[in-house]
Design a protein around this motif. Structure first.
Motif, PDB file in Angstrom:
ATOM      1  N   ARG A   1       0.825  -1.211   0.000  1.00 36.12           N
ATOM      2  CA  ARG A   1       0.000   0.000   0.000  1.00 36.12           C
ATOM      3  C   ARG A   1       0.859   1.261   0.000  1.00 36.12           C
ATOM      4  NH1 ARG A   1      -4.623  -1.992   4.240  1.00 36.12           N
ATOM      5  NH2 ARG A   1      -6.087  -2.746   2.658  1.00 36.12           N
ATOM      6  N   LEU A   2       1.977   1.211   0.692  1.00 36.02           N
ATOM      7  CA  LEU A   2       2.836   2.393   0.768  1.00 36.02           C
ATOM      8  C   LEU A   2       3.462   2.696  -0.595  1.00 36.02           C
ATOM      9  CD1 LEU A   2       3.959   4.644   2.477  1.00 36.02           C
ATOM     10  CD2 LEU A   2       5.736   3.114   3.304  1.00 36.02           C
ATOM     11  N   LYS A   3       3.902   1.654  -1.272  1.00 41.82           N
ATOM     12  CA  LYS A   3       4.487   1.860  -2.614  1.00 41.82           C
ATOM     13  C   LYS A   3       3.436   2.455  -3.538  1.00 41.82           C
ATOM     14  CE  LYS A   3       7.580  -2.081  -2.699  1.00 41.82           C
ATOM     15  NZ  LYS A   3       7.709  -3.397  -3.265  1.00 41.82           N
ATOM     16  N   HIS A   4       2.231   1.901  -3.464  1.00 42.45           N
ATOM     17  CA  HIS A   4       1.167   2.397  -4.333  1.00 42.45           C
ATOM     18  C   HIS A   4       0.821   3.842  -3.982  1.00 42.45           C
ATOM     19  CE1 HIS A   4      -3.070   2.507  -5.930  1.00 42.45           C
ATOM     20  NE2 HIS A   4      -2.354   2.194  -6.983  1.00 42.45           N
ATOM     21  N   ALA A   5       0.721   4.121  -2.678  1.00 41.57           N
ATOM     22  CA  ALA A   5       0.387   5.479  -2.243  1.00 41.57           C
ATOM     23  C   ALA A   5       1.450   6.465  -2.718  1.00 41.57           C
ATOM     24  CB  ALA A   5       0.277   5.519  -0.721  1.00 41.57           C
ATOM     25  N   LEU A   6       2.698   6.035  -2.665  1.00 40.11           N
ATOM     26  CA  LEU A   6       3.789   6.921  -3.072  1.00 40.11           C
ATOM     27  C   LEU A   6       3.737   7.203  -4.576  1.00 40.11           C
ATOM     28  CD1 LEU A   6       6.055   8.364  -1.607  1.00 40.11           C
ATOM     29  CD2 LEU A   6       7.454   6.324  -1.848  1.00 40.11           C
ATOM     30  N   THR A   7       3.411   6.202  -5.371  1.00 43.95           N
ATOM     31  CA  THR A   7       3.315   6.467  -6.813  1.00 43.95           C
ATOM     32  C   THR A   7       2.158   7.424  -7.093  1.00 43.95           C
ATOM     33  OG1 THR A   7       1.977   4.499  -7.196  1.00 43.95           O
ATOM     34  CG2 THR A   7       4.321   4.270  -7.556  1.00 43.95           C
ATOM     35  N   GLN A   8       1.140   7.419  -6.254  1.00 49.94           N
ATOM     36  CA  GLN A   8       0.008   8.335  -6.452  1.00 49.94           C
ATOM     37  C   GLN A   8       0.303   9.748  -5.980  1.00 49.94           C
ATOM     38  OE1 GLN A   8      -3.024   6.272  -4.063  1.00 49.94           O
ATOM     39  NE2 GLN A   8      -4.319   6.633  -5.840  1.00 49.94           N
ATOM     40  N   THR A   9       1.347   9.900  -5.189  1.00 46.99           N
ATOM     41  CA  THR A   9       1.656  11.208  -4.609  1.00 46.99           C
ATOM     42  C   THR A   9       2.300  12.111  -5.653  1.00 46.99           C
ATOM     43  OG1 THR A   9       2.088  10.102  -2.524  1.00 46.99           O
ATOM     44  CG2 THR A   9       2.924  12.343  -2.745  1.00 46.99           C
ATOM     45  N   VAL A  10       1.780  13.320  -5.794  1.00 52.27           N
ATOM     46  CA  VAL A  10       2.365  14.241  -6.767  1.00 52.27           C
ATOM     47  C   VAL A  10       2.818  15.504  -6.046  1.00 52.27           C
ATOM     48  CG1 VAL A  10       1.991  15.560  -8.875  1.00 52.27           C
ATOM     49  CG2 VAL A  10       0.788  13.391  -8.537  1.00 52.27           C
ATOM     50  N   LEU A  11       4.100  15.790  -6.153  1.00 52.68           N
ATOM     51  CA  LEU A  11       4.647  17.024  -5.590  1.00 52.68           C
ATOM     52  C   LEU A  11       5.514  17.642  -6.671  1.00 52.68           C
ATOM     53  CD1 LEU A  11       5.237  18.904  -3.146  1.00 52.68           C
ATOM     54  CD2 LEU A  11       7.165  17.435  -2.647  1.00 52.68           C
ATOM     55  N   LEU A  12       5.023  18.730  -7.270  1.00 48.71           N
ATOM     56  CA  LEU A  12       5.775  19.344  -8.361  1.00 48.71           C
ATOM     57  C   LEU A  12       6.154  20.778  -8.019  1.00 48.71           C
ATOM     58  CD1 LEU A  12       3.692  18.166 -11.467  1.00 48.71           C
ATOM     59  CD2 LEU A  12       5.720  17.105 -10.486  1.00 48.71           C
ATOM     60  N   GLY A  13       7.286  21.218  -8.568  1.00 45.73           N
ATOM     61  CA  GLY A  13       7.729  22.588  -8.368  1.00 45.73           C
ATOM     62  C   GLY A  13       9.096  22.653  -7.705  1.00 45.73           C
ATOM     63  N   LEU A  14       9.460  21.591  -7.028  1.00 45.99           N
ATOM     64  CA  LEU A  14      10.797  21.515  -6.453  1.00 45.99           C
ATOM     65  C   LEU A  14      11.153  20.042  -6.267  1.00 45.99           C
ATOM     66  CD1 LEU A  14      10.517  22.769  -2.741  1.00 45.99           C
ATOM     67  CD2 LEU A  14       8.688  21.828  -4.076  1.00 45.99           C
ATOM     68  N   PRO A  15      12.441  19.733  -6.300  1.00 45.73           N
ATOM     69  CA  PRO A  15      12.811  18.322  -6.192  1.00 45.73           C
ATOM     70  C   PRO A  15      12.402  17.741  -4.843  1.00 45.73           C
ATOM     71  CG  PRO A  15      14.671  19.656  -6.932  1.00 45.73           C
ATOM     72  CD  PRO A  15      13.605  20.607  -6.485  1.00 45.73           C
ATOM     73  N   SER A  16      12.002  16.496  -4.840  1.00 46.01           N
ATOM     74  CA  SER A  16      11.688  15.819  -3.580  1.00 46.01           C
ATOM     75  C   SER A  16      12.353  14.450  -3.582  1.00 46.01           C
ATOM     76  CB  SER A  16      10.186  15.649  -3.422  1.00 46.01           C
ATOM     77  OG  SER A  16       9.734  14.537  -4.169  1.00 46.01           O
ATOM     78  N   ASN A  17      12.290  13.776  -2.440  1.00 45.24           N
ATOM     79  CA  ASN A  17      12.923  12.464  -2.338  1.00 45.24           C
ATOM     80  C   ASN A  17      11.962  11.336  -2.708  1.00 45.24           C
ATOM     81  OD1 ASN A  17      11.283  12.662  -0.093  1.00 45.24           O
ATOM     82  ND2 ASN A  17      12.709  11.626   1.279  1.00 45.24           N
ATOM     83  N   LYS A  18      10.851  11.656  -3.390  1.00 48.45           N
ATOM     84  CA  LYS A  18       9.869  10.620  -3.700  1.00 48.45           C
ATOM     85  C   LYS A  18      10.481   9.412  -4.420  1.00 48.45           C
ATOM     86  CE  LYS A  18       6.192   9.674  -6.937  1.00 48.45           C
ATOM     87  NZ  LYS A  18       4.940  10.017  -7.588  1.00 48.45           N
TER      88      LYS A  18
END
Ligand code: ADP
Ligand code: ADP
Ligand code: MG
Length: 656
Positions: free
Chosen positions: A404-421
């Motif tokens: 579930r965590l892997k799936h949740a992370l792929t669904q997470t969108v953070l744009l505008g600055l680099p992140s550790n996703k």
């Protein structure tokens, strides 16, 4: 009973949001405080009342005791929740609250002072019969004494800041020859972070896990433990992934560690939420590391497996109520895992990043929890910790929580600055972690090493092609179609790579060709009005939902679930200049030059240390990205530099 109706939260970001939610649920009036840099923050809009304390840096705002107490008086707050970090482990702050007649939601000032200093805490644990790592916690801090003690303890040793926290001021030293230099470096970091350069030594326990016990105590002296968390996945001694229960934990070991943690808490008459951290060896021996006298970043995993709200417990205890449960009523069900989402550039020394959050889509679904401190459009400033949010999932088994965590992370969108996703996705897929066998140095010794080798991880052709299409269209909206050009050339830069493409359009279908005549057909099935937000793209034969956002300077941010990238359109003349710049060192962030490690004319290899930059109270080691000869040094020790300022020029010995 302490009577208070209004609670001031002396913190910011996700933890302020977290505390406000429970306090409101329980009917308390909530007060946020905010610095000038945080005026538009989520915690400010969620609180019932918000008080501006001005300032930008932590020292001028959330660490300023007078300002916080003034805000409490101004808003009639009867209690203060300090969150974690900032003033949460400040003895002086707890004392000042007491003098002002305000309930500090946490333990007594005495308990904080006994546990806040690792040297004093160690001495205290001897009396509580809690096992300690062999080490030196004596009074003298002279280099010569530390050298002698390190010999006695035996290498490798850990040099640690007595007042330390967050992995700062810790150095692993493998050989005697390096000790003095590492002591100096740890002292410098400790002094600038904690205002104290007191050090202690511990034997380095190799192949150990970090397992910590959540404890809770009320004002009547009842003390319980709420199971454990495994936080072995660390980078620079700072946690990145945490979970509960610990993989391979036995009931017997949990009980032994739980009881030791309760003894540690009782020995200082502890009240409230606390965490006793241990290192656990491969043969299940455990050693006390430190006690954190506050709510911990990773408390949500404990909440999910116990079904309890720890902030609610904190508020009940602070109000004088007894603990809601006794030890035999507490049990762990299922499994929970947390990852910390940071604004950082994982390909460039994990440097903290600033910028505007152009897009923020958090995941939803069964067993998914997000603790966030951000909202779309918000500015991420350089003044505070770069953790933006935490993703936590629950499952009936570890496998389910992880999936579930892997799936949740792929669904997470953070744009505008680099992140550790993307880095987090990589960690979650790591075989040793998946097996539940990671030890504290696993990321650094096994995972990051691979990253260096596979540098500039392969960006998919699909992402290059989409970027080519979207950025070629920015040539002036009308120009594109009316020029009649059949194939539009575009030059893109992604990380270290620069590539050329040709794009041809036929209504919503695009043919993208690279300079080796490989081509890909891309059909835009759905796009939002301003080429922002989610699009649906058919890439040859596969449909992909992709989130995009345009930043300044022709930068396109793209997230297709498994990749989070930014592409920049550059002019055709820029490529060469970029390549020549290649080996030169510029400041990755603003800060102070702590040390210059090379001199003009010196030959360096890739990876050699060039400069130590002190930034946000951390010592960043800046290393050579390519071999060459130092041809120019623009700074000296103590120079203040802004991000992007040239520091050192390196002439490459041979062009590749
Ligand atoms: P901090 O206050 O910065 O959290 P800790 O004492 O809790 O410092 O240590 C942080 C991390 O550093 C630990 O989780 C562990 O990974 C590493 N560490 C600390 N002491 C030792 C030690 N003696 N041996 C091996 N690793 C250690
Ligand atoms: P934890 O286990 O809660 O992460 P650590 O010992 O790893 O505890 O870290 C110490 C605490 O200090 C953490 O809660 C960390 O997030 C916090 N922290 C570190 N730097 C900052 C900062 N600049 N502002 C606020 N909190 C910080
Ligand atoms: Mg710690």
């Amino acid at each position: 009973m302490n009577i208070f109706n209004t609670i001031l939260i002396a913190n910011r970001g996700e933890i302020a949001v977290r505390v406000i939610k429970t306090a409101k649920k329980m009917g308390y009036h909530t007060v946020a405080v905010y610095s000038d840099a945080d005026a538009g923050s989520l915690h400010v809009s969620l609180a019932d009342t918000a008080v501006c304390i001005g300032g930008t840096s932590a020292d001028q705002s959330y660490l300023d005791i007078d300002k916080i107490l003034h805000a409490a008086a101004r808003s009639n707050a009867g209690a203060i929740h300090p969150g974690y970090g900032f003033l949460s482990e400040s003895t002086a702050f707890a004392e000042r609250c007491e003098q002002a007649g305000i309930t500090f939601i946490g333990p007594s000032a005495r308990a904080i002072s006994l546990m806040g200093n690792k040297t004093i805490a160690r001495q205290h644990m001897v009396d509580a019969a809690v096992p300690l790592v062999p080490g030196y916690d004596g009074d003298s801090n002279d280099d010569s004494v530390l050298q002698k003690e390190a010999e006695r303890i035996g290498y490798p040793v850990m040099v640690k800041a007595a007042a330390g926290g967050g992995g700062r001021g810790i150095r692993l030293v493998r050989e005697a020859a390096k000790l003095v230099a590492e002591i100096a470096s740890a002292r410098g970091e400790a002094l600038s972070s904690f205002g104290s350069d007191e050090l202690l030594l511990e034997k380095c326990i190799e192949q150990a896990r970090h397992i910590e016990i959540q404890v809770f105590a009320d004002q009547m002296g009842h003390t319980v433990y709420l199971g454990e968390r495994d936080c072995s996945m660390q980078r620079r001694n700072q946690k990145v992934i945490e979970e509960s229960p610990a993989p391979q934990m036995t009931d017997a070991l949990r009980q032994k560690m739980g009881e030791a943690a309760v003894e540690a808490a009782k020995s200082v008459n502890y009240v409230g939420a606390g965490t006793v951290e241990f290192l656990v060896t491969q043969s299940d021996e455990f050693y006390f590391l430190e006690m954190n006298t506050r709510l911990q970043v990773e408390h949500p995993v404990t909440e999910l497996v116990t079904g309890l709200d720890l902030v609610e417990w904190q508020l009940r205890v602070a109000a004088g109520e007894p603990l809601p449960l006794q030890q035999h009523e507490i049990s762990l069900t299922g499994h929970a895992i947390e990852v910390r989402l940071y604004a950082e550039d994982c390909d460039n020394g994990f440097t903290p990043q600033t910028g505007t959050i152009l897009e923020w889509v958090k995941p939803t679904g069964e067993g998914v929890r997000v603790d966030e401190g951000i909202s779309k459009g918000q500015e991420v400033s350089p003044y505070y910790d770069s953790m933006l949010a935490k993703l936590i999932t629950y499952g009936s088994t570890r496998d389910e929580a992880l999936r579930r965590l892997k799936h949740a992370l792929t669904q997470t969108v953070l744009l505008g600055l680099p992140s550790n996703k993307q880095f987090l996705l990589r960690l979650l897929a790591d075989p040793t972690f998946v097996e539940g066998k990671a030890t504290t140095r696993h990321i650094e010794e096994n995972i990051l090493v691979q990253q260096e080798l596979s540098e500039a991880a392969n960006v998919s052709q699909d992402s290059w092609a989409l970027a080519a299409v979207l950025l070629s269209r920015t040539v002036g909206a009308s120009g594109w179609r009316s020029t009649g050009t059949l194939r539009w050339p575009v030059r893109l830069k992604q990380g270290e790579q620069t590539r050329d493409f040709f794009v041809a359009q036929d209504s919503n279908q695009y043919c993208v060709e690279d300079d080796e005549a490989n081509s890909l057909t891309l059909t835009i099935l759905k796009e939002s009005s301003e080429h922002k937000g989610q699009m649906l793209v058919l890439s040859n034969d596969m449909q992909q939902a992709v989130n995009v956002a345009f930043g300044q300077q022709q930068i396109l941010y793209v997230d297709n679930g498994s990749e989070t990238l930014n592409f920049q359109k550059i002019s055709f003349s820029e490529k060469k200049a970029e390549e020549e710049l290649g080996a030169n060192l510029v400041a990755p962030m603003s800060g102070r030059i702590a040390e210059v490690k090379v001199s003009i004319g010196q030959s360096v290899k890739k990876g050699d240390l060039l400069i130590v930059l002190e930034s946000m109270k951390m010592f960043q080691e800046l290393t050579a990205t390519q071999a060459g000869v130092v041809s120019e040094i623009y700074v000296t020790e103590d120079t203040q530099v802004d991000v992007g300022v040239p520091l050192i020029d390196i002439e490459q010995e041979e062009k590749t």
